[in-house]
Write an enzyme that holds these catalytic residues in place. Structure first.
Site, short mmCIF file in Angstrom:
data_model
loop_
_atom_site.label_atom_id
_atom_site.label_comp_id
_atom_site.label_asym_id
_atom_site.label_seq_id
_atom_site.Cartn_x
_atom_site.Cartn_y
_atom_site.Cartn_z
N GLY A 71 0.82 -1.21 0.00
CA GLY A 71 0.00 0.00 0.00
C GLY A 71 0.85 1.26 0.00
O GLY A 71 0.52 2.25 -0.67
N THR A 72 1.93 1.23 0.74
CA THR A 72 2.81 2.40 0.82
C THR A 72 3.34 2.75 -0.57
O THR A 72 3.36 3.92 -0.97
CB THR A 72 3.99 2.10 1.78
OG1 THR A 72 3.44 1.80 3.07
CG2 THR A 72 4.94 3.27 1.88
N ASN A 150 -7.41 4.49 9.32
CA ASN A 150 -6.95 3.23 9.90
C ASN A 150 -7.06 3.20 11.43
O ASN A 150 -7.20 2.14 12.02
CB ASN A 150 -5.50 2.94 9.48
CG ASN A 150 -4.61 4.15 9.59
OD1 ASN A 150 -4.87 5.19 8.99
ND2 ASN A 150 -3.53 4.04 10.35
N GLN A 178 -7.76 0.68 3.93
CA GLN A 178 -8.61 0.11 4.98
C GLN A 178 -10.03 -0.14 4.49
O GLN A 178 -10.84 -0.69 5.23
CB GLN A 178 -8.64 1.04 6.21
CG GLN A 178 -7.32 1.14 6.93
CD GLN A 178 -6.88 -0.17 7.59
OE1 GLN A 178 -7.68 -1.10 7.78
NE2 GLN A 178 -5.61 -0.27 7.93
N SER A 198 -4.05 -2.64 -0.46
CA SER A 198 -2.95 -3.48 0.01
C SER A 198 -3.46 -4.87 0.34
O SER A 198 -4.46 -5.01 1.07
CB SER A 198 -2.34 -2.82 1.26
OG SER A 198 -1.32 -3.63 1.77
N GLY A 199 -2.77 -5.90 -0.17
CA GLY A 199 -3.23 -7.28 -0.02
C GLY A 199 -3.39 -7.73 1.42
O GLY A 199 -4.37 -8.42 1.75
N HIS A 200 -2.47 -7.33 2.29
CA HIS A 200 -2.48 -7.92 3.64
C HIS A 200 -3.56 -7.35 4.55
O HIS A 200 -3.72 -7.79 5.69
CB HIS A 200 -1.10 -7.84 4.28
CG HIS A 200 -0.66 -6.48 4.74
ND1 HIS A 200 -0.68 -6.11 6.05
CD2 HIS A 200 -0.19 -5.42 4.05
CE1 HIS A 200 -0.21 -4.87 6.17
NE2 HIS A 200 0.09 -4.43 4.96
N THR A 236 9.99 -7.52 -11.92
CA THR A 236 9.35 -8.83 -12.12
C THR A 236 8.19 -8.98 -11.15
O THR A 236 8.32 -8.68 -9.96
CB THR A 236 10.39 -9.96 -11.92
OG1 THR A 236 11.42 -9.74 -12.87
CG2 THR A 236 9.77 -11.33 -12.12
N CYS A 324 6.07 4.83 18.54
CA CYS A 324 7.31 5.05 19.28
C CYS A 324 8.30 5.76 18.37
O CYS A 324 8.90 5.16 17.49
CB CYS A 324 7.88 3.72 19.74
SG CYS A 324 9.18 3.92 20.94
N1 PLP Z 1 -2.50 3.49 4.33
C1 PLP Z 1 -3.29 3.06 5.31
C2 PLP Z 1 -4.58 3.76 5.59
C3 PLP Z 1 -2.91 1.96 6.09
O1 PLP Z 1 -3.70 1.54 7.09
C4 PLP Z 1 -1.67 1.32 5.80
C5 PLP Z 1 -1.20 0.21 6.65
O2 PLP Z 1 -1.45 0.17 7.83
C6 PLP Z 1 -0.90 1.78 4.74
C7 PLP Z 1 -1.33 2.89 4.04
C8 PLP Z 1 0.39 1.12 4.36
O3 PLP Z 1 0.11 -0.11 3.71
P1 PLP Z 1 1.25 -1.22 3.56
O4 PLP Z 1 1.48 -1.78 4.92
O5 PLP Z 1 0.70 -2.24 2.63
O6 PLP Z 1 2.45 -0.55 3.01
#
Ligand code: PLP
Length: 385
Positions: A71-72, A150, A178, A198-200, A236, A324
């Site tokens: 996602g980042t 999030n 989210q 984001s997949g996870h 790839t 932190c």
């Molecule tokens: N944006 C939001 C709103 C998120 O909650 C997160 C992950 O917590 C991210 C971006 C980042 O996603 P990733 O962990 O897949 O890089």
């Protein structure tokens, strides 16, 4: 006892069906989808299928999907790619409650001479849309506003925001990391230009993301190298990740109703019981416009981290909004932007549920939580004050 996992906004359990689908792509179908041979061709056709499954969940064309590593990366690619395609525009409008994937990227761009407007939010975590409208000018390259937060689960009125951006002819990106899998989306009916997922976060694997790019939107390539993803993202392909994400999206489409009924019911049960059983606690966010799985509650006079440690002792995983940073625990920037007092923000806990949670887990947590709160408040120097 098994763990009770209420930290699904951090990451989710990979669905068994997803693992099963991915398995053959490690040792059996391990070819490179760009290769000329039939073996490679078989894999590229499986990628095509996965792209269709993802497009099915989003309601878009398969060709509008670009695979990324997370996602980042999707957020970074949307921002940097838009700026690269529109070099004469030097302004970005975002919100103060974005994830660092957007916020830090924008703040870094400030150091490179871009104008960054961070819109504030009210006590419910909602934006002032008039302020957004006022801020958009001829220099604006991009409006990037998250779909759902999030930390609090607060959902922004994205379609109204898109209308504003669109009426001013400005590209609109949303971080829907989210949202996807928790709320129904239909991009064919929306004017959203760019969307990250984001997949996870939806029971898919880690290390795979998507940037949706609406047909006709100009975006410069963020990763340079080979010609993968029609030249829009080199590298790839993460084949097992893509296959897993495709399956996760197919399952998400089947479960979206469940997320908004049963998961929401469990979240509400947990939230109501905690608010009733624990004195001096308050809900953070917008009760009406929220993700169905998230609740964020402050338990005043005690630190969120202490609550997490005791919850952990009982096998319950949740999260606090603090990060932190450089050795000091800063309270959540989201809650602070909402005007939540420093100590109250410090005492916040986020519970984020999934379709794998059960009523028994909620009951157990509701039973343990008042004991934990009482135990910590007995030690708290703030209670006497
Ligand atoms: N944006 C939001 C709103 C998120 O909650 C997160 C992950 O917590 C991210 C971006 C980042 O996603 P990733 O962990 O897949 O890089």
């Amino acid at each position: 006892m098994d763990i009770i996992y209420f930290d699904n906004n951090a990451t989710t359990k990979v669905a068994e069906e997803v693992i099963e689908e991915m398995q053959p792509f490690f040792c059996e179908f391990y070819g490179n989808p760009s290769s000329m041979h039939t073996f490679g061709g078989q894999i590229s056709s499986k990628i095509r299928e996965a792209r269709e499954q993802i497009a099915g969940l989003l309601g878009c064309e398969p060709s509008e999907i670009i695979f990324t590593s997370c996602g980042t990366e999707s957020d970074n690619a949307a921002i940097m790619g838009t700026l690269g395609a529109l070099p004469d525009r030097r302004k970005i409008i975002t919100s103060r409650v974005e994830h660092p994937a957007v916020l830090r990227t924008c703040r870094e761009l400030k150091n490179h001479g871009y104008t960054i407007v961070e819109l504030g939010v009210d006590k419910y975590g909602q934006l002032d849309l008039a302020q957004l409208e006022e801020q958009i000018d001829d220099d604006t390259a991009l409006v990037t506003i998250m779909y759902a937060n999030n930390e609090t689960g607060v959902v922004f009125p994205i379609e109204k925001i898109v209308e504003i951006a669109c009426s001013k002819d400005v590209v609109f990106h949303t971080d829907a990391i989210q949202t996807v899998g928790k709320m129904p989306l239909n991009l064919a009916k929306s004017k959203i230009d760019l969307l990250s997922l984001s997949g996870h976060k939806l029971h898919g694997p880690k290390g795979i993301g998507v940037l949706y790019v609406r047909k006709g939107i100009r975006l410069s390539s963020f990763m340079l190298g080979g010609h993968q993803e029609a030249g829009r993202r080199a590298g790839t392909e993460n084949v097992p990740g893509i296959i897993g994400l495709g399956k996760a999206c197919q399952l998400a489409a089947q479960n979206i109703e469940y997320e908004n009924s049963s998961v929401k019911h469990l979240r509400d049960k947990l939230e109501n019981a905690l608010l009733q059983a624990c004195p001096d606690c308050r809900l953070n966010g917008d009760k009406e416009n929220r993700l169905p799985n998230t609740t964020n509650i402050s338990f005043e006079y005690i630190e969120g981290e202490s609550i997490l440690l005791l919850l952990d002792k009982y096998g319950i995983c949740a999260s606090s909004g603090s990060a932190c940073t450089s050795g000091s625990l800063e309270p959540s920037h989201v809650l602070r932007a909402m005007g939540v007092p420093f100590t109250v923000a410090h005492s916040s806990i986020r519970f984020s549920l999934s379709r794998y949670n059960t009523e028994e887990e909620v009951n157990y947590t509701v039973q343990k939580m008042p004991q934990i709160i009482n135990q910590l408040r007995e030690l708290s120097p703030f209670v006497a004050e």
